[in-house]
Design a protein around this motif. Structure first.
Motif, PDB file in Angstrom:
ATOM      1  N   VAL A 237       0.623  -1.007   0.031  1.00  0.00           N
ATOM      2  CA  VAL A 237      -0.006  -0.024   0.078  1.00  0.00           C
ATOM      3  C   VAL A 237       0.763   1.100  -0.054  1.00  0.00           C
ATOM      4  CG1 VAL A 237      -1.868   1.345   1.171  1.00  0.00           C
ATOM      5  CG2 VAL A 237      -1.918  -1.085   1.255  1.00  0.00           C
ATOM      6  N   THR A 238       1.995   0.971   0.780  1.00  0.00           N
ATOM      7  CA  THR A 238       2.710   2.500   0.910  1.00  0.00           C
ATOM      8  C   THR A 238       4.268   2.183   0.549  1.00  0.00           C
ATOM      9  OG1 THR A 238       3.492   1.814   3.257  1.00  0.00           O
ATOM     10  CG2 THR A 238       1.369   3.172   2.858  1.00  0.00           C
ATOM     11  N   VAL A 239       4.987   3.207   0.196  1.00  0.00           N
ATOM     12  CA  VAL A 239       6.278   3.161  -0.127  1.00  0.00           C
ATOM     13  C   VAL A 239       7.092   2.451   1.058  1.00  0.00           C
ATOM     14  CG1 VAL A 239       8.584   4.416  -0.700  1.00  0.00           C
ATOM     15  CG2 VAL A 239       6.228   5.021  -1.803  1.00  0.00           C
ATOM     16  N   ALA A 240       6.771   3.083   2.125  1.00  0.00           N
ATOM     17  CA  ALA A 240       7.383   2.470   3.452  1.00  0.00           C
ATOM     18  C   ALA A 240       7.529   1.058   3.826  1.00  0.00           C
ATOM     19  CB  ALA A 240       6.746   3.024   4.798  1.00  0.00           C
ATOM     20  N   GLU A 241       6.261   0.214   3.240  1.00  0.00           N
ATOM     21  CA  GLU A 241       5.943  -0.976   3.392  1.00  0.00           C
ATOM     22  C   GLU A 241       6.588  -1.811   2.323  1.00  0.00           C
ATOM     23  OE1 GLU A 241       2.146  -4.215   2.770  1.00  0.00           O
ATOM     24  OE2 GLU A 241       1.980  -2.078   2.817  1.00  0.00           O
ATOM     25  N   LEU A 242       6.982  -1.049   1.067  1.00  0.00           N
ATOM     26  CA  LEU A 242       7.646  -1.691  -0.004  1.00  0.00           C
ATOM     27  C   LEU A 242       9.206  -1.696   0.590  1.00  0.00           C
ATOM     28  CD1 LEU A 242       8.237  -2.373  -2.931  1.00  0.00           C
ATOM     29  CD2 LEU A 242       8.272   0.065  -3.387  1.00  0.00           C
ATOM     30  N   VAL A 243       9.475  -0.628   1.370  1.00  0.00           N
ATOM     31  CA  VAL A 243      10.852  -0.500   1.502  1.00  0.00           C
ATOM     32  C   VAL A 243      11.314  -1.543   2.748  1.00  0.00           C
ATOM     33  CG1 VAL A 243      12.772   0.907   2.791  1.00  0.00           C
ATOM     34  CG2 VAL A 243      11.145   1.896   0.835  1.00  0.00           C
ATOM     35  N   ASP A 244      10.128  -1.699   3.712  1.00  0.00           N
ATOM     36  CA  ASP A 244      10.323  -2.871   4.714  1.00  0.00           C
ATOM     37  C   ASP A 244      10.595  -4.235   4.314  1.00  0.00           C
ATOM     38  OD1 ASP A 244      10.091  -3.439   7.537  1.00  0.00           O
ATOM     39  OD2 ASP A 244       8.416  -4.547   6.807  1.00  0.00           O
ATOM     40  N   LYS A 245       9.731  -4.478   3.308  1.00  0.00           N
ATOM     41  CA  LYS A 245       9.543  -5.834   2.500  1.00  0.00           C
ATOM     42  C   LYS A 245      11.155  -6.070   1.623  1.00  0.00           C
ATOM     43  CE  LYS A 245       4.899  -6.708   2.596  1.00  0.00           C
ATOM     44  NZ  LYS A 245       4.791  -7.781   3.540  1.00  0.00           N
ATOM     45  N   LEU A 246      11.475  -5.113   1.277  1.00  0.00           N
ATOM     46  CA  LEU A 246      12.854  -5.162   0.335  1.00  0.00           C
ATOM     47  C   LEU A 246      13.782  -5.372   1.254  1.00  0.00           C
ATOM     48  CD1 LEU A 246      12.495  -2.355  -2.494  1.00  0.00           C
ATOM     49  CD2 LEU A 246      12.123  -4.956  -2.727  1.00  0.00           C
ATOM     50  N   LYS A 247      13.828  -4.758   2.370  1.00  0.00           N
ATOM     51  CA  LYS A 247      14.988  -4.804   3.457  1.00  0.00           C
ATOM     52  C   LYS A 247      14.761  -6.010   4.315  1.00  0.00           C
ATOM     53  CE  LYS A 247      17.168  -2.079   7.147  1.00  0.00           C
ATOM     54  NZ  LYS A 247      17.120  -0.888   7.732  1.00  0.00           N
ATOM     55  N   ASN A 248      13.696  -6.361   4.869  1.00  0.00           N
ATOM     56  CA  ASN A 248      13.719  -7.411   5.845  1.00  0.00           C
ATOM     57  C   ASN A 248      13.200  -8.794   5.164  1.00  0.00           C
ATOM     58  OD1 ASN A 248      14.325  -5.641   7.979  1.00  0.00           O
ATOM     59  ND2 ASN A 248      12.316  -4.908   7.961  1.00  0.00           N
ATOM     60  N   GLU A 249      12.705  -8.922   4.177  1.00  0.00           N
ATOM     61  CA  GLU A 249      12.136 -10.105   3.545  1.00  0.00           C
ATOM     62  C   GLU A 249      13.061 -10.400   2.260  1.00  0.00           C
ATOM     63  OE1 GLU A 249       8.086 -10.322   2.711  1.00  0.00           O
ATOM     64  OE2 GLU A 249       7.494  -9.770   4.836  1.00  0.00           O
ATOM     65  N   ALA A 250      13.140  -9.624   1.532  1.00  0.00           N
ATOM     66  CA  ALA A 250      14.017 -10.009   0.361  1.00  0.00           C
ATOM     67  C   ALA A 250      15.597  -9.649   0.558  1.00  0.00           C
ATOM     68  CB  ALA A 250      13.495  -8.964  -0.714  1.00  0.00           C
ATOM     69  N   GLY A 251      15.902  -8.874   1.355  1.00  0.00           N
ATOM     70  CA  GLY A 251      17.186  -8.808   1.593  1.00  0.00           C
ATOM     71  C   GLY A 251      18.105  -8.194   0.678  1.00  0.00           C
ATOM     72  N   VAL A 252      17.632  -7.116  -0.321  1.00  0.00           N
ATOM     73  CA  VAL A 252      18.199  -6.746  -1.450  1.00  0.00           C
ATOM     74  C   VAL A 252      18.557  -5.001  -0.862  1.00  0.00           C
ATOM     75  CG1 VAL A 252      17.194  -7.915  -3.215  1.00  0.00           C
ATOM     76  CG2 VAL A 252      15.873  -5.785  -2.435  1.00  0.00           C
ATOM     77  N   LEU A 253      17.981  -4.789   0.251  1.00  0.00           N
ATOM     78  CA  LEU A 253      18.452  -3.160   0.581  1.00  0.00           C
ATOM     79  C   LEU A 253      19.403  -3.347   1.886  1.00  0.00           C
ATOM     80  CD1 LEU A 253      15.235  -1.340   0.403  1.00  0.00           C
ATOM     81  CD2 LEU A 253      17.206  -1.249  -1.182  1.00  0.00           C
TER      82      LEU A 253
END
Length: 253
Positions: A237-253
């Motif tokens: 829904v939000t950019v913050a949620e996207l950044v969180d998933k990229l960092k903590n789930e995908a591990g790409v950030l």
């Protein structure tokens, strides 16, 4: 001037390929077959050179079973003059064997230019043109996106990682085609009918002077597997949620 064009019969690019239950290969039962798209581009380019008055004759050659004659007829309907079918029955002919057969056909026909698709969509080897060039000791222009022909040389604009590269090759030469070279025409009904009467010579590897060892497969298919199915994506829904998933789930950030 004569141009020789190699064409291959492959599973139509619109067909979803299925693997046999035992994993021994691709299931070809009731599957639509057609001319390899890169080879179709090669035929189109040769016909255009003929229409421009730079080529006198376009000869097609296909290697495979008797069913490959249908592929030759497709190219003949596009405007090629005659065909050659080298019948290898149902033997899986590998790139080096194809190059050796094409070498013999080239020596027999003596063309000024050989045009091939850069690769076949069934095995994606991208080897035959280069191998033929080495066997014939002819210059090569691969991944051609533009071809200009005159009496003594062919200028090829080729696609490379850094952009475009232009090379001038002395004839005779080998050229392999890329997708952006042209857009093949649709054969008209009158030309399809005319193609049925155009000559197709039928040869065997033995008649070309090749032994069983020259065309015998060197590779063994151990197992064929379908690629893993892609997992469904998720919506955020939000950019913050996207950044969180990229960092903590995908591990790409």
């Amino acid at each position: 001037m004569k141009v020789l064009v190699a064409v291959k019969r492959v599973v139509d690019y619109n067909v979803k390929v299925r693997v046999k239950n035992d994993g021994s290969g691709v299931d070809l039962t009731n599957v639509k077959m057609s001319i390899n798209p890169f080879d179709e581009i090669a035929v189109e380019e040769a016909v255009r050179l003929k229409e421009a008055g730079k080529v006198d004759e376009v000869v097609l050659v296909s290697i495979g079973s008797a069913k490959s004659e249908e592929t030759l007829r497709t190219g003949l309907a596009m405007g090629a003059d005659r065909g050659i079918l080298v019948n290898t029955d149902d033997l899986a002919v590998e790139p080096l064997a194809v190059a050796k057969i094409l070498q013999k056909v080239t020596e027999k026909e003596q063309p000024s230019l050989v045009i091939l698709g850069k690769q076949a969509i069934d095995d994606d080897c991208n080897q035959t043109g280069q191998m033929l060039s080495a066997l014939m000791n002819w210059p090569q222009g691969t991944f051609a996106s533009e071809v200009a022909l005159d009496d003594t040389q062919v200028t090829v604009t080729r696609e490379v990682d850094g952009g475009l590269q232009t090379v001038k090759l002395s004839l005779p030469a080998v050229v392999t085609t890329d997708l952006r070279l042209n857009e093949p025409r649709f054969a008209s009904l009158p030309n399809i009918m005319k193609a049925k009467k155009k000559p197709v010579d039928k040869l065997t590897p033995a008649e070309l002077g090749l032994g069983e060892g020259d065309i015998k497969p060197r590779l063994e298919i151990v197992q064929t597997q379908e690629p893993a199915k892609r997992q469904a994506g998720i919506k955020v829904v939000t950019v913050a949620e996207l950044v969180d998933k990229l960092k903590n789930e995908a591990g790409v950030l």
